[in-house]
Design an enzyme around this catalytic site. Structure first.
Site, PDB file in Angstrom:
ATOM      1  CG  ASP A   1      -1.305   1.877   2.339  1.00  0.00           C
ATOM      2  OD1 ASP A   1      -0.951   2.579   3.310  1.00  0.00           O
ATOM      3  OD2 ASP A   1      -2.447   1.898   1.880  1.00  0.00           O
TER       4      ASP A   1
ATOM      5  CG  ASN B   1     -12.279   1.933  -4.334  1.00  0.00           C
ATOM      6  OD1 ASN B   1     -11.901   1.780  -3.172  1.00  0.00           O
ATOM      7  ND2 ASN B   1     -11.432   2.048  -5.341  1.00  0.00           N
TER       8      ASN B   1
ATOM      9  CG  HIS C   1      -9.036   1.563  -1.248  1.00  0.00           C
ATOM     10  ND1 HIS C   1      -8.991   2.532  -2.217  1.00  0.00           N
ATOM     11  CD2 HIS C   1      -8.635   2.182  -0.114  1.00  0.00           C
ATOM     12  CE1 HIS C   1      -8.584   3.672  -1.709  1.00  0.00           C
ATOM     13  NE2 HIS C   1      -8.369   3.487  -0.418  1.00  0.00           N
TER      14      HIS C   1
ATOM     15  CD  GLU D   1      -7.526   1.143  -5.429  1.00  0.00           C
ATOM     16  OE1 GLU D   1      -8.674   1.107  -4.936  1.00  0.00           O
ATOM     17  OE2 GLU D   1      -6.907   2.211  -5.612  1.00  0.00           O
TER      18      GLU D   1
HETATM   19  C1  GLP Z   1      -6.181   5.878   1.333  1.00  0.00           C
HETATM   20  C2  GLP Z   1      -5.374   4.818   2.125  1.00  0.00           C
HETATM   21  C3  GLP Z   1      -6.271   3.965   2.981  1.00  0.00           C
HETATM   22  C4  GLP Z   1      -7.335   4.838   3.603  1.00  0.00           C
HETATM   23  C5  GLP Z   1      -8.275   5.319   2.540  1.00  0.00           C
HETATM   24  C6  GLP Z   1      -9.354   6.288   3.029  1.00  0.00           C
HETATM   25  O1  GLP Z   1      -5.916   5.942  -0.010  1.00  0.00           O
HETATM   26  N1  GLP Z   1      -4.481   3.996   1.375  1.00  0.00           N
HETATM   27  O2  GLP Z   1      -5.501   3.285   3.944  1.00  0.00           O
HETATM   28  O3  GLP Z   1      -8.075   4.116   4.555  1.00  0.00           O
HETATM   29  O4  GLP Z   1      -7.597   5.816   1.410  1.00  0.00           O
HETATM   30  O5  GLP Z   1      -8.826   7.539   3.283  1.00  0.00           O
HETATM   31  P1  GLP Z   1      -9.576   8.637   4.143  1.00  0.00           P
HETATM   32  O6  GLP Z   1      -9.449   8.224   5.569  1.00  0.00           O
HETATM   33  O7  GLP Z   1      -8.831   9.908   3.849  1.00  0.00           O
HETATM   34  O8  GLP Z   1     -10.987   8.663   3.679  1.00  0.00           O
END
Ligand code: GLP
Length: 245
Positions: free
Chosen positions: A67, A136, A138, A143
């Site tokens: 993304d 959540n 995702h 989402e």
């Molecule tokens: C972000 C990314 C995801 C990621 C997630 C968790 O917003 N778009 O690809 O896996 O949130 O992030 P973190 O590893 O900082 O908990």
């Protein structure tokens, strides 16, 4: 699904890098699906070490990222391109022309998403997709919803995601409210999936996503239907899954 419990974040990161490293050694032309967020940072650091000590050669590797924020340029420190370059690309011998992310600066969402699907298709498909998981549920920026998106699309970020990511920006107003993300169909097309999870704040969602019902309200739950998934999580992240170990 294969569950690998590690002692802590460092242990998770070493094991994850070993799995990705094995993929690179076994198939030097691999297409790696890469992720951002804080979870994979030390995994990338370990891959860089693997390159520096001569174990890993990225010269024929391609990468596609999950993304990118809509509206951020590549030189914006909060863009996912900047993140990837900072943590991995500039430290290894990967060909920059073979590192793909959605174009966050393309204002035409249909064009950005279609171009990205074509770029992924042209690589021949993802061999190993690395994923983190949001609180959540995702994956990428898919989402909670009432359906699963098939292809790359422009998403309105959930309020909770904007707040969670605010820590990287000067203020709430600065956090982009939209992103381009691979769809669930794009992610599910990867041959193999490697999910990383660390910390007690991920314990509840790990249990819900991988031991609860498959539902678009928890997008990661669809991975229960993928034939080759490995989850590497530390003790804290697996704290609510004691029964499987
Ligand atoms: C972000 C990314 C995801 C990621 C997630 C968790 O917003 N778009 O690809 O896996 O949130 O992030 P973190 O590893 O900082 O908990």
């Amino acid at each position: 699904m294969r569950f690998i419990k590690t002692k802590d974040y460092e242990d998770m990161s070493r094991k994850a890098a070993n799995i990705i490293g094995a993929q690179i050694i076994l198939k030097p032309t691999s297409v790696l699906g890469l992720a951002t967020g804080s979870t994979p940072v030390t995994t990338y650091a370990n891959l860089v070490k693997g390159y520096q000590n001569g174990d890993l050669d990225f010269s024929r590797i391609s990468s596609v990222n999950l993304d990118e924020y809509k509206g951020l340029t590549r030189d914006n420190e909060q863009s996912y391109y900047y993140f990837m370059n900072h943590h991995l690309f500039k430290h290894v011998n990967i060909d920059p022309a073979k590192t793909y992310l959605p174009d966050g600066t393309e204002p035409d969402a249909n064009k950005a998403c279609q171009d990205y699907e074509e770029a992924i298709f042209a690589t021949g498909g993802v061999d190993l997709q690395l994923l983190g998981i949001g609180h959540n549920g995702h994956i990428g920026f898919n989402e909670p919803s009432d359906n699963f998106a098939d292809k790359t699309f422009c998403v309105d970020l959930a309020e909770s995601t904007i707040k969670a990511n605010q820590r990287f920006f000067a203020s709430y107003e600065d956090v982009p409210k939209q992103a381009y993300t691979m769809g669930i169909g794009t992610i599910m097309a990867a041959s193999k999936i490697l999910i990383l999870a660390s910390g007690k704040d991920k314990a509840a969602i790990i249990k819900e996503a991988f031991f609860g019902p498959v539902t678009p309200a928890v997008q990661a739950s669809i991975l229960q239907f993928h034939p080759n998934v490995t989850i590497v999580g530390d003790e804290a992240a697996f704290a609510e899954c004691e029964e499987i170990f």
